[in-house]
Design a protein around this motif. Structure first.
Motif, PDB file in Angstrom:
ATOM      1  N   ILE A  45     140.503   5.978  37.177  1.00 58.23           N
ATOM      2  CA  ILE A  45     141.208   6.624  38.308  1.00 58.23           C
ATOM      3  C   ILE A  45     142.397   5.731  38.663  1.00 58.23           C
ATOM      4  CG2 ILE A  45     141.036   7.405  40.704  1.00 58.23           C
ATOM      5  CD1 ILE A  45     138.069   7.851  40.285  1.00 58.23           C
ATOM      6  N   ASN A  46     143.595   6.259  38.521  1.00 59.49           N
ATOM      7  CA  ASN A  46     144.811   5.505  38.842  1.00 59.49           C
ATOM      8  C   ASN A  46     145.495   6.130  40.041  1.00 59.49           C
ATOM      9  OD1 ASN A  46     144.391   4.020  36.409  1.00 59.49           O
ATOM     10  ND2 ASN A  46     145.342   5.729  35.276  1.00 59.49           N
ATOM     11  N   TYR A  47     146.197   5.275  40.778  1.00 60.38           N
ATOM     12  CA  TYR A  47     146.923   5.833  41.923  1.00 60.38           C
ATOM     13  C   TYR A  47     148.180   5.033  42.196  1.00 60.38           C
ATOM     14  CZ  TYR A  47     143.910   2.241  43.958  1.00 60.38           C
ATOM     15  OH  TYR A  47     143.247   1.090  44.204  1.00 60.38           O
ATOM     16  N   SER A  48     149.148   5.667  42.776  1.00 63.31           N
ATOM     17  CA  SER A  48     150.404   4.999  43.132  1.00 63.31           C
ATOM     18  C   SER A  48     150.101   3.893  44.126  1.00 63.31           C
ATOM     19  CB  SER A  48     151.380   5.977  43.792  1.00 63.31           C
ATOM     20  OG  SER A  48     151.596   7.092  42.993  1.00 63.31           O
ATOM     21  N   GLU A  49     150.822   2.771  43.938  1.00 65.60           N
ATOM     22  CA  GLU A  49     150.541   1.633  44.816  1.00 65.60           C
ATOM     23  C   GLU A  49     150.992   1.891  46.254  1.00 65.60           C
ATOM     24  OE1 GLU A  49     151.599  -2.143  43.534  1.00 65.60           O
ATOM     25  OE2 GLU A  49     150.252  -2.124  41.786  1.00 65.60           O
ATOM     26  N   ASN A  50     152.012   2.759  46.391  1.00 64.91           N
ATOM     27  CA  ASN A  50     152.511   3.016  47.750  1.00 64.91           C
ATOM     28  C   ASN A  50     151.726   4.116  48.465  1.00 64.91           C
ATOM     29  OD1 ASN A  50     153.366   5.015  46.118  1.00 64.91           O
ATOM     30  ND2 ASN A  50     155.508   5.001  46.784  1.00 64.91           N
ATOM     31  N   LEU A  51     150.571   4.415  47.920  1.00 68.77           N
ATOM     32  CA  LEU A  51     149.745   5.454  48.523  1.00 68.77           C
ATOM     33  C   LEU A  51     148.686   4.794  49.406  1.00 68.77           C
ATOM     34  CD1 LEU A  51     150.067   8.455  47.995  1.00 68.77           C
ATOM     35  CD2 LEU A  51     148.302   8.303  46.271  1.00 68.77           C
ATOM     36  N   THR A  62     144.676  10.743  38.248  1.00 71.48           N
ATOM     37  CA  THR A  62     145.759  10.007  38.909  1.00 71.48           C
ATOM     38  C   THR A  62     146.033  10.634  40.264  1.00 71.48           C
ATOM     39  OG1 THR A  62     147.466  11.386  37.938  1.00 71.48           O
ATOM     40  CG2 THR A  62     146.879   9.400  36.724  1.00 71.48           C
ATOM     41  N   LEU A  63     146.323   9.758  41.202  1.00 66.47           N
ATOM     42  CA  LEU A  63     146.732  10.197  42.532  1.00 66.47           C
ATOM     43  C   LEU A  63     148.145   9.643  42.722  1.00 66.47           C
ATOM     44  CD1 LEU A  63     143.534   8.904  44.381  1.00 66.47           C
ATOM     45  CD2 LEU A  63     143.785  11.056  43.163  1.00 66.47           C
ATOM     46  N   ILE A  64     149.151  10.520  42.750  1.00 70.17           N
ATOM     47  CA  ILE A  64     150.550  10.058  42.726  1.00 70.17           C
ATOM     48  C   ILE A  64     151.308  10.599  43.930  1.00 70.17           C
ATOM     49  CG2 ILE A  64     152.711  10.119  41.420  1.00 70.17           C
ATOM     50  CD1 ILE A  64     150.922  10.573  38.919  1.00 70.17           C
ATOM     51  N   LYS A  65     152.155   9.714  44.434  1.00 70.89           N
ATOM     52  CA  LYS A  65     153.049  10.137  45.510  1.00 70.89           C
ATOM     53  C   LYS A  65     154.384  10.516  44.877  1.00 70.89           C
ATOM     54  CE  LYS A  65     155.585   7.823  49.253  1.00 70.89           C
ATOM     55  NZ  LYS A  65     155.795   8.860  50.234  1.00 70.89           N
ATOM     56  N   GLN A  66     154.814  11.763  45.079  1.00 66.18           N
ATOM     57  CA  GLN A  66     156.111  12.198  44.564  1.00 66.18           C
ATOM     58  C   GLN A  66     156.929  12.677  45.749  1.00 66.18           C
ATOM     59  OE1 GLN A  66     155.914  15.180  41.526  1.00 66.18           O
ATOM     60  NE2 GLN A  66     155.446  13.683  39.934  1.00 66.18           N
ATOM     61  N   ASP A 108     154.585  18.566  50.546  1.00 67.10           N
ATOM     62  CA  ASP A 108     154.844  18.025  51.896  1.00 67.10           C
ATOM     63  C   ASP A 108     153.597  17.478  52.575  1.00 67.10           C
ATOM     64  OD1 ASP A 108     157.535  18.586  51.794  1.00 67.10           O
ATOM     65  OD2 ASP A 108     157.245  20.639  52.513  1.00 67.10           O
ATOM     66  N   TRP A 109     152.707  16.971  51.780  1.00 66.87           N
ATOM     67  CA  TRP A 109     151.449  16.500  52.355  1.00 66.87           C
ATOM     68  C   TRP A 109     151.599  15.126  52.984  1.00 66.87           C
ATOM     69  CZ3 TRP A 109     147.290  19.483  53.048  1.00 66.87           C
ATOM     70  CH2 TRP A 109     146.123  18.852  53.470  1.00 66.87           C
ATOM     71  N   LEU A 110     152.553  14.333  52.442  1.00 66.66           N
ATOM     72  CA  LEU A 110     152.644  12.933  52.890  1.00 66.66           C
ATOM     73  C   LEU A 110     153.675  12.775  53.990  1.00 66.66           C
ATOM     74  CD1 LEU A 110     152.494  11.360  49.349  1.00 66.66           C
ATOM     75  CD2 LEU A 110     150.644  11.609  50.978  1.00 66.66           C
TER      76      LEU A 110
END
Lengths: 248, 537
Positions: free
Chosen positions: B425-431, B467-471, B535-537
């Motif tokens: 499970i990977n995720y963006s560090e800024n999340l 993956t959990l990514i912030k775009q 627009d979730w974040l």
């Protein structure tokens, strides 16, 4: 008894093996299989006495294994984690099944029954019956297998007038005045037959509405059957029975 | 004409001693209109001479209230043919001299000091007190050009208003209604039908003297003036009475108006006149007209009522609209809320469907660990199982990303117990995993699909990547497996997908501001599913 274990999950195979080795020493595991074709091969190769067959195997079912075998000279104990339809069919065929996680007593009991049936050599017709039933849509199932002391009776549902509980046994009263004693509780048959329209009038009585003559008001409600028998209706069931009879 | 009079005036000063008579101061001459000059008692004051009037070019009016005798002279320029002139003198309208020629023999030549010579003679001296002397002088060459001079020795009578009449339209034409009972203050109502107001004055010999004006008492402005009279209508002693007509439109508003009728005498600006305003006032007739314009009055009252009614009506309509729109809004809100609740309920029922097949198999896996005497592992997985089922039973709408990650870890590790595969499970560090919340059990069905359809047959080579990514403002969640893939079009395949699609639709109806989009790519090399929460974040 020489047994083959069929399950798509290794841990389940391991578990079953462990349990059998510990609690059923009379069972020898001669092979395991994790998919349908391996299972068919293994059964044809080793000709087991007993097959523990997982119903849900990935995208296939254990029934596929049975369909692909021309000869089924072995006892089957179905194993399943959760499978409404498959279990229902197995129950109609009066075949044995185990639910995961496995209850050791049920396992021992199933092995015991299998041994008994093997000795009596009466198993194969049940599997045929099961496969036949599986071909039809669930609603069209019209027969049920009844496990008697020394034989299996296949009874058409419309033949059954009523069932009556006798402790853990159930008496079946058939149209031709025959009476069959089956070593399963009335509750199990109520679960199977209620979807087919049978009425649970009382904790000890299951009635085929086809044979109801009239509703007698004496003693707070009694069903008079065409045969002249009077079946009591318990208070909690009054309403639902009345409704069901009105819809006929 | 005035100029000539003044020339005569200065000239006559010299003449006065010659014609000295008792009582009359002949040394003082007043112009008396036309070719006439007059001299009056020496004691007389307030000689209002040569008053002239509109439409009366040859009439001169000399008001002599304090004079006893008046001497009248006539003067001719030298080049005038005096034989052609005739004169008539009337006393109180009765002739005493008629069409008499000028006695040439009595003419005296007068030198007024410049080159022109005048010839003069007297027409006589007349007692004037209480009388009116009228002279008519003309040349037989122009008999219509009669110069008329009036010497008025009586007090000028005060004009008397005989009545007011209103002219109004009728079916057949017009009619009049009369007010003859006159008081100081007269109430008059002018209706729509009324057209004009007529003021009728008493008849006199000197009607032309009287000037009529109407003053708006509120503004003190003169709104109407008339110097002439018409005759007709009322007849008294075989004579028509003089009247003036005033258009109704002169009166713009209801209110008090003053009707003033006065003789047009120049009370000031004459020689030796000394008359007080109080004296002058005696000659003036005043009436106050209290005018009520019924049309305006009607309009005003009715307008108020109509305005009120209209305002009330508009108000009611507005209130009605407001009420209904509010009601509708309320109903719509309630409906929306209901819809949302329904969606939430459905979501709940879908969410809690953690595949029972998985549950029991997981338990079976734990049983296996127990039977293999792997007690620590059995404890570990039992705890995971408990946490997983608790998450399902808790039935929270939202859980944090870190909780979802834990849930997926638990789930995948339970599945690893059944099938050998790897996952990460990977995720963006800024999340911010702890604080970002998503609908619970969002990814689990996709992960379950990946396990079931993708990996169960691959054994240890299988791999799942989450993956959990912030775009920018979107949260993108992906589940990738390297399984055999499946037909994304065939939705009946397996339990997970149709359920998931229903769930996405429900989520979209619950979270209207955030769109949930699902993209699936599947090939024989694997399947990738990405879920975007806009627009979730």
């Amino acid at each position: 008894m020489r047994a083959i274990l069929i399950d798509d999950e290794i841990s389940n195979l391991e578990n079953l093996r462990t349990l059998l080795e510990k609690h059923c020493p009379q069972v020898t595991i001669i092979a395991v299989a994790q998919n349908v074709s391996d299972a068919v091969d293994a059964i044809e190769k080793y000709l087991p006495d007993l097959v523990f067959l997982d119903i849900q195997m990935g995208e296939q079912t254990g029934f596929e294994v049975l369909k692909q075998l021309p000869k089924r000279n072995f006892e089957v104990v179905f194993v399943t984690a959760y499978d409404q339809y498959g279990i229902q069919a197995v129950k109609f065929a009066a075949l044995d099944y185990l639910l995961k996680p496995i209850d050791i007593e049920e396992l021992v009991d199933a092995v015991h029954k299998a041994k008994h049936k093997l000795a009596a050599q009466m198993q194969t017709s049940q599997l045929d019956f099961l496969l036949q039933q599986l071909k039809k849509p669930e609603a069209n199932v019209s027969k049920i297998a009844l496990q008697m002391q020394s034989e299996i009776r296949y009874v058409t549902l419309s033949e059954i007038i009523r069932c009556e509980a006798d402790n853990t046994y159930t008496h079946f009263f058939l149209e031709d005045n025959e009476k069959i004693l089956v070593s399963k509780s009335l509750k199990e048959y109520a679960d199977l037959l209620r979807p087919k329209g049978f009425l649970r009038t009382h904790q000890s009585h299951l009635v085929n509405p086809k044979y109801v003559k009239s509703w007698l008001k004496e003693d707070g409600g009694i069903l008079l059957l065409l045969s002249g028998e009077k079946i009591p209706i318990s208070k909690p069931n009054k309403h639902s029975v009345k409704q069901a009879l009105q819809q006929l | 004409m005035k100029e000539i009079i003044f020339i005569f005036l200065s000239f006559m000063m010299t003449l006065s001693t010659v014609n000295a008579q008792k009582g009359i101061n002949f040394s003082r001459n007043y112009a008396a209109g036309g070719k006439l000059l007059m001299s009056v008692d020496s004691s007389a004051k307030n000689v209002f001479y040569v008053n002239m009037f509109p439409n009366q070019p040859r009439t001169s009016f000399n008001y002599l209230p304090e004079v006893n005798k008046v001497s009248i002279n006539i003067n001719f320029r030298k080049d005038i043919n005096i034989q052609h002139y005739r004169y008539t003198i009337l006393e109180d309208n009765k002739p005493i001299v008629v069409n008499k020629s000028i006695n040439i023999a009595e003419l005296k030549e007068l030198n007024r000091g410049d080159e022109e010579l005048f010839r003069s003679t007297t027409l006589g001296t007349f007692p004037i007190k209480g009388k009116m002397i009228t002279t008519l002088i003309y040349s037989i060459e122009k008999p219509l050009d009669i110069d008329k001079s009036v010497f008025y020795g009586k007090p000028i009578p005060k004009a008397k208003i005989q009545g007011f009449s209103k002219r109004f339209a009728t079916d057949k034409g017009v009619d009049y209604s009369w007010i003859t009972d006159l008081k100081e203050r007269i109430n008059l109502t002018l209706t729509n039908k009324d057209e004009e107001l007529t003021i009728v004055k008493d008849r006199s010999d000197i009607d032309y003297l009287y000037h009529t004006s109407i003053k708006d008492k509120q503004t003190n402005k003169i709104i109407f003036e008339s110097t002439s009279w018409e005759y007709g209508g009322l007849v008294v002693e075989n004579e028509f009475l003089p009247y003036v007509e005033i258009d109704k439109n002169v009166f713009k508003k209801s209110g008090d108006y003053e009707i003033i009728i006065q003789p047009s005498i120049k009370w000031t600006g004459c020689l030796d006149c000394d008359i007080s305003p109080k004296e002058i006032e005696k000659y003036i007739t005043r009436h106050t007209l209290s005018i009520t314009l019924e049309e305006e009055n009607y309009t005003r009252k009715e307008l108020l009522i109509y305005t009120l009614i209209v305002a009330l009506f508009i108000g009611l309509v507005f209130l009605g609209i407001l009420y209904f729109s509010k009601k509708r809004n309320k109903r719509m809100l309630a409906e929306k809320e209901q819809q949302r609740n329904r969606a939430k309920l459905q979501l709940t029922s879908i969410r809690s469907q953690l595949n029972p097949h998985f549950l029991f198999n997981a338990l079976s896996g734990i049983q296996n660990l127990m039977n293999k005497n792997e007690i620590d592992n059995a404890n570990k997985y039992l705890a995971k199982f408990a946490r997983l089922t608790r998450n399902v039973l808790d039935d929270k709408e939202l859980i944090s990303l870190s909780q979802e990650k834990t849930l997926l870890d638990d789930y995948l590790q339970m599945e690893q117990l059944r099938f050998g595969f790897n996952y990460e499970i990977n995720y963006s560090e800024n999340l911010d995993l702890d604080n970002i919340e998503i609908p619970s059990m969002l990814l689990q069905p996709f992960v379950e699909n990946a396990v079931k359809h993708g990996l169960s047959k691959k054994g240890n080579d299988g791999k799942i990547t989450i993956t959990l990514i912030k775009q920018s403002n979107d949260l993108v969640l992906t589940v990738t497996d390297n399984g055999n893939g499946f037909d994304t079009e065939n939705k009946s395949n397996g339990l997970g997908l149709p359920l998931t699609e229903a769930r996405i639709a429900l989520l979209n109806s619950v979270y209207k501001e955030n769109r949930f989009t699902l993209a699936m790519q599947s090939s024989t090399n694997g399947t990738k599913i990405s879920l975007t929460l806009t627009d979730w974040l």
